[in-house]
Design an enzyme around this catalytic site. Structure first.
Site, PDB file in Angstrom:
ATOM      1  N   GLU A 130       0.801  -1.228   0.000  1.00  0.00           N
ATOM      2  CA  GLU A 130       0.000   0.000   0.000  1.00  0.00           C
ATOM      3  C   GLU A 130       0.834   1.279   0.000  1.00  0.00           C
ATOM      4  OE1 GLU A 130      -4.021  -1.633   2.242  1.00  0.00           O
ATOM      5  OE2 GLU A 130      -2.639  -0.365   3.375  1.00  0.00           O
ATOM      6  N   GLU A 155      -5.789  -8.344   0.344  1.00  0.00           N
ATOM      7  CA  GLU A 155      -6.488  -8.081   1.610  1.00  0.00           C
ATOM      8  C   GLU A 155      -7.955  -7.813   1.305  1.00  0.00           C
ATOM      9  OE1 GLU A 155      -4.922  -4.987   4.142  1.00  0.00           O
ATOM     10  OE2 GLU A 155      -2.849  -5.585   3.760  1.00  0.00           O
TER      11      GLU A 155
END
Length: 470
Positions: free
Chosen positions: A160, A374
């Protein structure tokens, strides 16, 4: 590596390992932050769920739940603890033990090099804004690649980059706790260079493994399809998506993105031609895509630049106390859909975003392999006297999102695997331990950190069994 569909769950080093100063590990920026007066909660990841001493149990439990893959991250500070670049053999040995357990239980590892936890000696020199960070990262990455090689079939450079840079330098709730768009842009650029230089080291070894990056949000979208709303979507994608994915996948930045950033008064003198050449020649093999909610925006009419996130400190769990906000004057600002359900943290629950995200990635980037790295639901879990959690809300969330993920796969997206966030309850950054995501409950009041599978663990096991034909 086989072509079986990967069904698993995910963790990250600082969030689960504990053992923060054992066996030669150096301090990370999160160790420094959590042990400083900047951490107003007093809550740390010093022990967390103590994965460091529960490796065998956790991976066995994961495998018994029908999962065939485990996503985890390596702590850079365990491998290269100090600025002298001396490698810590005990750190390497720990992750060898993790891989041993994966092999014992026939679990495929998916391993991230940095999941928010930079070494403190890098943080002291400017963190992601340190001009030498990419060379330091490439050195560390090369140590990992040489040592583990094809024992790890899937490597990720950075988890991320968008959210990491955003929390570090826009919201300022993650170390170094700044609000500075100039530093946000410099951080963003350096992360792209880090990925490219790590991939260059990876390619030198001729491994059979693959390497990618994990993106933390989906494409921007809007409630209206007018020219001014389309402009807001474009600018939000510049800010959240394109600066990561274009260089990682295409090997270059969109010139319009560069022009837009310069028009904001950002000094881009840190951009180097030699870095751009490395990016061009070193692109990823696969994309990891984290999916939680949609990025809903509208034109910025307030003239305000402001950023907020949902944290335990500003949220009472009512689904009303905090709302995530992104706003850049003249570009875009967050929009609200009053008809969409919110979770307890004020974030939209919008399962269709999973389909829309994956289809848009295919439209823009072709048939690149994608792992949903995720997808999960943070709850205030309540356990019974035996530690069991009836987390029907989490099951509903996962079921609805998986419906759209598998629909995208059916409709032609090259989806290769799926990971629930998270394998077990763990430290949720500055949310501490209130916000639980795990398929397995961890009793933090128990010195032994007792594990108890939740109802969602058994539901997921059955779901995997029901989808063996993928």
């Amino acid at each position: 590596m086989t072509e079986q569909f990967l069904w698993g769950s995910a963790t990250a080093a600082y969030q689960c390992e504990g053992a923060w100063n054992e066996d030669g590990k150096g301090a990370s920026i999160w160790d420094e932050f959590c042990h400083s007066d900047k951490n107003t909660t007093g809550i740390t990841g010093d022990v967390s769920c103590d994965f460091y001493h529960h490796v065998e149990e956790d991976i066995r439990m994961l495998a018994e739940g029908g999962q065939n893959t485990f996503r985890f991250s390596i702590s850079w500070s365990r491998i290269v603890p100090k600025a002298d670049r001396v490698v810590n053999e005990k750190g390497l040995a720990f992750y060898d033990r993790v891989l041993d357990a994966c092999e014992k239980y026939h679990v495929i590892p998916n391993v991230t090099l940095v999941h928010y936890d930079l070494p403190d000696y890098i943080g002291a020199q400017g963190g992601w804004c340190y001009p030498g960070v990419a060379d330091e990262f490439a050195y560390y990455a090369a140590v990992v690649f040489r040592h583990y090689g094809d024992r790890i079939p899937l490597y990720v450079t950075i988890n991320e980059p968008n959210h990491n840079a955003y929390c570090n330098y826009c919201v300022g709730n993650y170390p170094p706790n700044e609000t500075n768009l100039q530093h946000y842009c410099q951080c963003a650029y350096n992360m792209a260079v880090c990925t490219a230089k790590a991939i260059r080291e990876f390619r030198k070894l001729g491994l059979k493994a693959q390497i990618g990056v994990v993106q933390g949000c989906g494409p921007a979208t809007s409630l209206l399809d007018t020219p001014d709303y389309q402009e807001a979507v474009k600018y939000c994608n510049y800010f959240c998506n394109d600066w990561i994915l274009d260089p990682a996948i295409k090997g270059e930045y969109d010139p319009q993105l560069i022009a837009a950033v310069q028009s904001r008064g950002i000094d881009l003198s840190f951009v180097k031609e030699e870095d751009l050449a490395v990016m061009k020649d070193n692109t990823i093999d696969f994309l990891g895509q984290n999916i939680y909610s949609r990025m809903l925006v509208k034109p910025n009419t307030s003239g305000i630049t402001a950023f907020t996130v949902n944290n335990a400190g500003n949220n009472d769990g009512s689904a009303q106390a905090a709302r995530e906000t992104r706003a850049i004057a003249g570009w875009f600002e967050s929009d609200r859909d009053p008809n969409t359900k919110l979770n307890h943290w004020g974030r939209e629950i919008f399962p269709e975003c999973a389909y829309n995200t994956l289809m848009e990635r295919k439209r823009r980037y072709g048939n690149i392999p994608i792992y949903v790295t995720e997808n999960g639901h943070g709850c205030y879990d309540a356990a019974d006297e035996n530690g069991f959690v009836e987390d029907e809300e989490r099951i509903e969330f996962l079921s609805n999102y998986l419906h759209y993920i598998l629909k995208a796969k059916q409709d032609g997206v090259n989806v290769k695997g799926y990971y629930v966030w998270s394998t077990m309850d763990l430290y949720s950054w500055i949310n501490g331990y209130k916000k639980r995501y795990g398929l397995v409950r961890v009793d933090y009041d128990d010195p032994a950190r007792k594990r108890t599978p939740k109802k969602s663990y058994y539901w997921y096991k059955q779901f995997i069994q029901d989808h063996q034909d993928l």
